[in-house]
Design an enzyme around this catalytic site. Structure first.
Site, PDB file in Angstrom:
ATOM      1  N   GLU A  95      66.975 -62.056  13.788  1.00 50.49           N
ATOM      2  CA  GLU A  95      65.453 -61.977  12.553  1.00 50.49           C
ATOM      3  C   GLU A  95      64.989 -60.744  12.359  1.00 50.49           C
ATOM      4  O   GLU A  95      65.119 -59.253  13.236  1.00 50.49           O
ATOM      5  CB  GLU A  95      64.445 -62.648  12.995  1.00 50.49           C
ATOM      6  N   ASP A  96      64.969 -60.377  10.865  1.00 52.35           N
ATOM      7  CA  ASP A  96      63.697 -59.128  10.775  1.00 52.35           C
ATOM      8  C   ASP A  96      62.622 -59.632  11.488  1.00 52.35           C
ATOM      9  O   ASP A  96      62.235 -58.368  11.943  1.00 52.35           O
ATOM     10  CB  ASP A  96      64.512 -59.394   8.749  1.00 52.35           C
ATOM     11  N   ASP A  99      56.619 -63.424  10.978  1.00 47.72           N
ATOM     12  CA  ASP A  99      55.111 -62.937  10.356  1.00 47.72           C
ATOM     13  C   ASP A  99      54.355 -64.247  10.606  1.00 47.72           C
ATOM     14  O   ASP A  99      53.341 -64.156  11.762  1.00 47.72           O
ATOM     15  CB  ASP A  99      55.285 -63.044   8.433  1.00 47.72           C
ATOM     16  N   PHE A 148      52.463 -54.574   4.407  1.00 42.79           N
ATOM     17  CA  PHE A 148      54.195 -55.462   4.000  1.00 42.79           C
ATOM     18  C   PHE A 148      54.977 -54.384   3.712  1.00 42.79           C
ATOM     19  O   PHE A 148      55.011 -52.962   3.364  1.00 42.79           O
ATOM     20  CB  PHE A 148      53.558 -55.894   2.244  1.00 42.79           C
ATOM     21  N   ARG A 161      65.816 -53.083   0.932  1.00 43.53           N
ATOM     22  CA  ARG A 161      66.173 -53.581   1.673  1.00 43.53           C
ATOM     23  C   ARG A 161      68.130 -52.185   1.941  1.00 43.53           C
ATOM     24  O   ARG A 161      67.805 -52.195   3.092  1.00 43.53           O
ATOM     25  CB  ARG A 161      67.921 -54.680   1.686  1.00 43.53           C
TER      26      ARG A 161
HETATM   27  P1  IMP Z   1      57.201 -65.904   8.352  1.00 41.79           P
HETATM   28  O1  IMP Z   1      57.286 -67.420   7.773  1.00 41.79           O
HETATM   29  O2  IMP Z   1      56.157 -66.003   7.851  1.00 41.79           O
HETATM   30  O3  IMP Z   1      56.951 -65.323  10.013  1.00 41.79           O
HETATM   31  O4  IMP Z   1      57.809 -64.969   7.466  1.00 41.79           O
HETATM   32  C1  IMP Z   1      59.332 -64.836   8.001  1.00 41.79           C
HETATM   33  C2  IMP Z   1      60.082 -63.594   6.413  1.00 41.79           C
HETATM   34  O5  IMP Z   1      59.157 -63.603   5.820  1.00 41.79           O
HETATM   35  C3  IMP Z   1      61.048 -63.104   7.157  1.00 41.79           C
HETATM   36  O6  IMP Z   1      62.381 -63.159   7.098  1.00 41.79           O
HETATM   37  C4  IMP Z   1      60.652 -61.294   6.001  1.00 41.79           C
HETATM   38  O7  IMP Z   1      61.842 -62.491   5.223  1.00 41.79           O
HETATM   39  C5  IMP Z   1      59.627 -62.446   5.379  1.00 41.79           C
HETATM   40  N1  IMP Z   1      58.821 -61.146   5.418  1.00 41.79           N
HETATM   41  C6  IMP Z   1      57.881 -60.978   5.990  1.00 41.79           C
HETATM   42  N2  IMP Z   1      56.462 -60.469   6.224  1.00 41.79           N
HETATM   43  C7  IMP Z   1      57.601 -59.480   5.966  1.00 41.79           C
HETATM   44  C8  IMP Z   1      57.085 -58.007   5.273  1.00 41.79           C
HETATM   45  O8  IMP Z   1      56.385 -57.421   5.586  1.00 41.79           O
HETATM   46  N3  IMP Z   1      57.964 -57.199   4.468  1.00 41.79           N
HETATM   47  C9  IMP Z   1      59.332 -57.868   4.240  1.00 41.79           C
HETATM   48  N4  IMP Z   1      59.503 -59.513   4.336  1.00 41.79           N
HETATM   49  C10 IMP Z   1      58.146 -60.247   4.528  1.00 41.79           C
END
Ligand code: IMP
Length: 172
Positions: A95-96, A99, A148, A161
């Protein structure tokens, strides 16, 4: 191309990627490893990790959506599934960023249903102050504060990206 103040440099990322790849090699020695990249954000991290690995891998990609702009929508929908059958295989999800943890929690559930021999998680970034779901990251690049971020695979509405470093997104 816009530029942003560097938050994590290309060199810092490279060093951490090498450390993680070494640990993955140690842990999966002699095993058949399937690496699944979560599109689109993980493409650069995954590409750098696999090029440092000595372990042979099978690669596939999955795509889900949960975000609009800088906000989580609270729903995860599957856009593109993998082609590989992961039953009885050692699977590592890449994963990247974790959050809130919603996306990866849903993905881990999905993969667990497919009965892999093992299921691991690598994430470039983790915003633990925002994480609402209990997520165990086996290979973490960097713990970051609640900002962010963009670059090195991460986007804001599909942009940035391609940046080779991680920056903090600001409207200016
Ligand atoms: P989560 O479901 O809230 O954990 O979010 C995960 C996904 O949200 C990641 O795979 C990203 O695509 C996107 N995301 C969350 N925070 C960021 C950020 O700071 N920058 C860019 N994408 C984010």
């Amino acid at each position: 191309m816009s530029t942003f103040e560097t938050f994590i440099s290309k060199e810092e990322i490279q060093t951490r990627v090498c450390e993680l790849a070494k640990k993955i090699d140690e842990d999966y020695q002699g095993k058949d490893l399937v690496i699944i990249g979560v599109l689109n954000g993980a493409f650069m991290f995954l590409a750098d990790i696999v090029r440092e690995l000595k372990t042979p891998v099978h690669l596939d990609f999955i795509s889900v959506s949960s975000y609009a702009g800088t906000e989580s929508t609270g729903k995860v929908s599957l856009i593109k599934d993998i082609k590989i059958d992961v039953k009885d295989k050692h699977v590592l999800l890449v994963e990247d960023i974790v959050d809130t943890g919603l996306t990866i929690t849903e993905l881990l559930k999905l993969f667990n249903q497919r009965e892999p021999a093992s299921l691991g998680l690598a994430s470039l970034l983790h915003k633990s102050s925002k994480t609402k779901h209990d997520v165990k990251i086996d290979y973490l690049g960097f713990e970051i504060e609640d900002k962010f971020v963009i670059g090195y695979g991460l986007d804001f509405d599909g942009r940035y990206r391609e940046l080779p470093y991680i920056g903090v997104y600001s409207e200016s």
